[in-house]
Scaffold this motif. Structure first.
Motif, PDB file in Angstrom:
ATOM      1  N   ARG A  46      -5.472   6.168 -10.095  1.00 20.42           N
ATOM      2  CA  ARG A  46      -6.763   5.720  -9.579  1.00 20.42           C
ATOM      3  C   ARG A  46      -7.018   6.348  -8.215  1.00 20.42           C
ATOM      4  O   ARG A  46      -6.239   6.190  -7.292  1.00 20.42           O
ATOM      5  N   GLU A  96     -14.263   4.970  -6.488  1.00 18.24           N
ATOM      6  CA  GLU A  96     -12.988   5.265  -7.124  1.00 18.24           C
ATOM      7  C   GLU A  96     -13.204   5.970  -8.451  1.00 18.24           C
ATOM      8  O   GLU A  96     -14.221   5.830  -9.109  1.00 18.24           O
ATOM      9  N   SER A 148      -9.544  -2.290   0.032  1.00 22.15           N
ATOM     10  CA  SER A 148     -10.120  -1.084  -0.561  1.00 22.15           C
ATOM     11  C   SER A 148      -9.305  -0.612  -1.755  1.00 22.15           C
ATOM     12  O   SER A 148      -9.856  -0.053  -2.708  1.00 22.15           O
ATOM     13  N   CYS A 149      -7.988  -0.821  -1.699  1.00 23.48           N
ATOM     14  CA  CYS A 149      -7.109  -0.406  -2.800  1.00 23.48           C
ATOM     15  C   CYS A 149      -6.858  -1.532  -3.797  1.00 23.48           C
ATOM     16  O   CYS A 149      -5.977  -1.417  -4.663  1.00 23.48           O
ATOM     17  N   SER A 150      -7.625  -2.626  -3.663  1.00 29.46           N
ATOM     18  CA  SER A 150      -7.495  -3.782  -4.564  1.00 29.46           C
ATOM     19  C   SER A 150      -6.077  -4.347  -4.573  1.00 29.46           C
ATOM     20  O   SER A 150      -5.547  -4.730  -5.615  1.00 29.46           O
ATOM     21  N   VAL A 163       1.054   4.398  -2.836  1.00 27.25           N
ATOM     22  CA  VAL A 163       0.511   5.736  -2.566  1.00 27.25           C
ATOM     23  C   VAL A 163       1.523   6.725  -1.998  1.00 27.25           C
ATOM     24  O   VAL A 163       1.174   7.888  -1.773  1.00 27.25           O
ATOM     25  N   SER A 194     -14.116  -2.926  -7.834  1.00 21.16           N
ATOM     26  CA  SER A 194     -14.055  -2.747  -6.390  1.00 21.16           C
ATOM     27  C   SER A 194     -15.337  -2.136  -5.912  1.00 21.16           C
ATOM     28  O   SER A 194     -16.030  -1.441  -6.642  1.00 21.16           O
ATOM     29  N   VAL A 236      -8.999   6.403  -4.839  1.00 18.89           N
ATOM     30  CA  VAL A 236      -9.770   5.467  -4.018  1.00 18.89           C
ATOM     31  C   VAL A 236     -10.175   6.158  -2.718  1.00 18.89           C
ATOM     32  O   VAL A 236      -9.339   6.742  -2.031  1.00 18.89           O
ATOM     33  N   PHE A 274       0.837  -1.206   0.000  1.00 18.72           N
ATOM     34  CA  PHE A 274       0.000   0.000   0.000  1.00 18.72           C
ATOM     35  C   PHE A 274       0.872   1.256   0.000  1.00 18.72           C
ATOM     36  O   PHE A 274       0.645   2.177  -0.786  1.00 18.72           O
ATOM     37  N   TYR A 327      -4.581   8.491  -4.045  1.00 23.66           N
ATOM     38  CA  TYR A 327      -4.328   8.233  -5.455  1.00 23.66           C
ATOM     39  C   TYR A 327      -3.344   7.081  -5.543  1.00 23.66           C
ATOM     40  O   TYR A 327      -2.263   7.123  -4.956  1.00 23.66           O
ATOM     41  N   VAL A 328      -3.725   6.038  -6.272  1.00 22.54           N
ATOM     42  CA  VAL A 328      -2.938   4.808  -6.350  1.00 22.54           C
ATOM     43  C   VAL A 328      -2.197   4.766  -7.672  1.00 22.54           C
ATOM     44  O   VAL A 328      -2.780   5.036  -8.730  1.00 22.54           O
ATOM     45  N   ASN A 361      -2.398  12.526  -0.995  1.00 18.26           N
ATOM     46  CA  ASN A 361      -1.834  11.337  -0.359  1.00 18.26           C
ATOM     47  C   ASN A 361      -1.075  11.692   0.919  1.00 18.26           C
ATOM     48  O   ASN A 361      -1.123  10.960   1.909  1.00 18.26           O
TER      49      ASN A 361
END
Length: 510
Positions: A130, A122, A151-153, A64, A118, A132, A60, A109-110, A79
């Motif tokens: 992406r 998003e 949540s962030c896949s 991010v 998901s 989220v 994670f 933001y990913v 972020n």
């Protein structure tokens, strides 16, 4: 305790002497005690240490972390602020006896280009990241870690290697740390409140603006009062340096605290005293404190906050060369404009990645050579009044809601020509709407600041004008005495900044 021992003794007797009848009350107490012991064992087996949580969240953090968003200031700022609030949430989870957990909404933001299926909210930013958004309302580290990753896949398989029983995530979210889990009928007959049901209701209820201000006003006022002397010092230093060097403005790329900003201005002031001759070419320019030194694509002097005076001195000495390159860059923009029917090539700081002058020149030069080779036919001045920006990390052209075209440097010339012709009228309408929107936004900001007696009302770069207008209109319908004398930032989440600024999401609930 004694009831439990009596029940255990009864169980032993019933095992050794089956003919004996054990009172039903003893057996009921025994059952409840065993449930309690079993629950504690489950909770202990699911315990996650702070170090384990950090290790589990590494994918994670990699996706991010603000350091990976150096050329995207809007996403970096979102972020950065969300990570601060997440760290505070994780720290509270590790405090012994801490039980007052409030649902915390976060947006990240990913760094991922593909859309994933998901259940969380998003979208994709202008830079292709992406976005989220999810709400944390868990009460233990393991459940929190799993919530964030899901949540962030992101994969959760690596958590198995931490010797943690992560089997039932849902169970962890609903488990309440209390001695006995009574049957629902107990609460129906006694009239007592069911703690588990209350927790579920609290989790379902979204944070409202009024309730959040009630809970955080005192903290914000305390921090704001503490920061007032530094704020005055910052204004003084900024005014003196701007006047002494005849600068157009002094800015900061990121939302550093007041103390940090004062330190940067003191550092620049010392350089002025030690080497005044190297700053003779800064007249009329804007100085921006950022992550690297040089000149930006917008023509601003960038001073890296991690660089020493030696690096800053070199930048100031190179200014004449930067100014020459800037003239060549403006000539290149004009040549591209002539080839594309008079459309204006612009660079928008708030929407584009942070580029140095050299990087932006290379981008323009590459695009210009491609246009020359393709020999596109545009009627001279047919697209005057329209605007375009160049992006190196896109593959398809698009039209922004503000009316400018976003053109990839690798765009096929034939596709580019067709797209501009097809969208020209819509672009003109959007540009006209943009002007009206900017006027409306400024009026609403001024009206809101006056009504609530705010010292300052501003927004984060990632909040659009349409979102700001909607937010201010709804604020004006409310009575909010809490805001008098405060600094209010319109953002994507609730937060109290270190210097007392209140951050509220633009789409707050009432």
């Amino acid at each position: 305790m004694f009831c439990c021992l009596r029940a255990m003794r009864s169980l032993k007797l019933s095992t050794e002497h089956p003919q004996l009848k054990i009172p039903q009350s003893h057996m009921l107490v025994l059952k409840l005690c065993l449930e309690k012991i079993l629950l504690q064992c489950i909770l202990q087996s699911r315990t996650l240490s702070g170090a384990d949580a950090i290790n589990a969240l590494r994918p994670f953090y990699f996706a991010v972390h603000p350091d990976f968003f150096g050329q995207h200031p809007k996403e970096r700022e979102v972020n950065e602020n969300s990570l601060k609030r997440l760290n505070g949430y994780l720290e509270n989870l590790q405090k012994p006896g801490f039980r007052s957990f409030k649902p915390t909404q976060l947006t990240f933001y990913v760094r991922e280009r593909e859309r994933n299926s998901s259940n969380v909210q998003e979208s994709f930013s202008a830079s292709g990241f992406r976005a989220v958004s999810f709400t944390l309302h868990t009460r233990d580290l393991l459940s929190t870690v799993l919530d964030i990753l899901n949540s962030c896949s992101l994969s959760t398989e690596h958590i198995q290697s931490l010797n943690v029983n992560s089997q039932s995530h849902k169970e962890a979210r609903s488990t309440v740390n209390r001695p006995i889990k009574w049957d629902k009928t107990y609460y129906s007959f006694t009239g007592f409140k069911d703690p588990e049901e209350e927790l579920e209701q609290a989790q379902r209820v979204e944070t409202t603006l009024i309730s959040w201000l009630d809970d955080n006003e005192a903290s914000a006022v305390k921090k704001l009062k503490k920061s007032l002397p530094l704020r005055k010092e910052l204004e003084r230093l900024k005014f003196e340096l701007s006047h002494q060097l005849q600068l157009s403005d002094i800015r900061w790329q990121r939302s550093w605290g007041i103390a940090h900003r004062c330190s940067q201005l003191h550092s620049l002031g010392r350089l002025v005293q030690q080497r005044p001759e190297v700053l003779k070419n800064v007249k009329g320019r804007t100085v921006v404190f950022t992550d690297r030194s040089g000149m930006s694509a917008a023509g601003h002097i960038m001073l890296g906050t991690m660089d020493v005076h030696h690096h800053w001195t070199k930048i100031f000495e190179r200014l004449p060369n930067y100014y020459k390159l800037q003239k060549r860059l403006l000539f290149l923009e004009d040549r591209i404009s002539q080839l594309l029917g008079g459309i204006q090539v612009i660079y928008i700081e708030e929407l584009q990645p942070l580029l140095t002058l050299e990087e932006y020149y290379e981008t323009l030069d590459s695009f210009y050579n491609k246009l020359c080779d393709s020999r596109l036919l545009f009627h001279p001045r047919s697209l005057r009044g329209l605007q375009m920006i160049l992006e190196s990390d896109r593959y398809a052209p698009s039209l922004h809601e503000f009316g400018h075209f976003t053109i990839p440097t690798v765009c096929d010339p034939a596709t580019l020509q067709w797209f501009i012709f097809a969208k020209a009228q819509e672009a003109r309408e959007n540009l006209k709407r943009k002007e009206e929107m900017m006027i409306s936004e400024k009026e609403l900001i001024d009206t809101s600041a006056e009504k609530f007696s705010l010292d300052r009302l501003y927004k984060e770069p990632s909040v659009s004008s349409a979102q700001m207008i909607d937010c201010c209109k709804r604020l004006l319908e409310e009575s909010l005495p809490y805001l008098q004398g405060m600094h209010l930032c319109i953002s994507h989440f609730y937060s109290v900044l270190q210097d007392g600024d209140l951050c509220i999401p633009w789409n707050w609930k009432n």
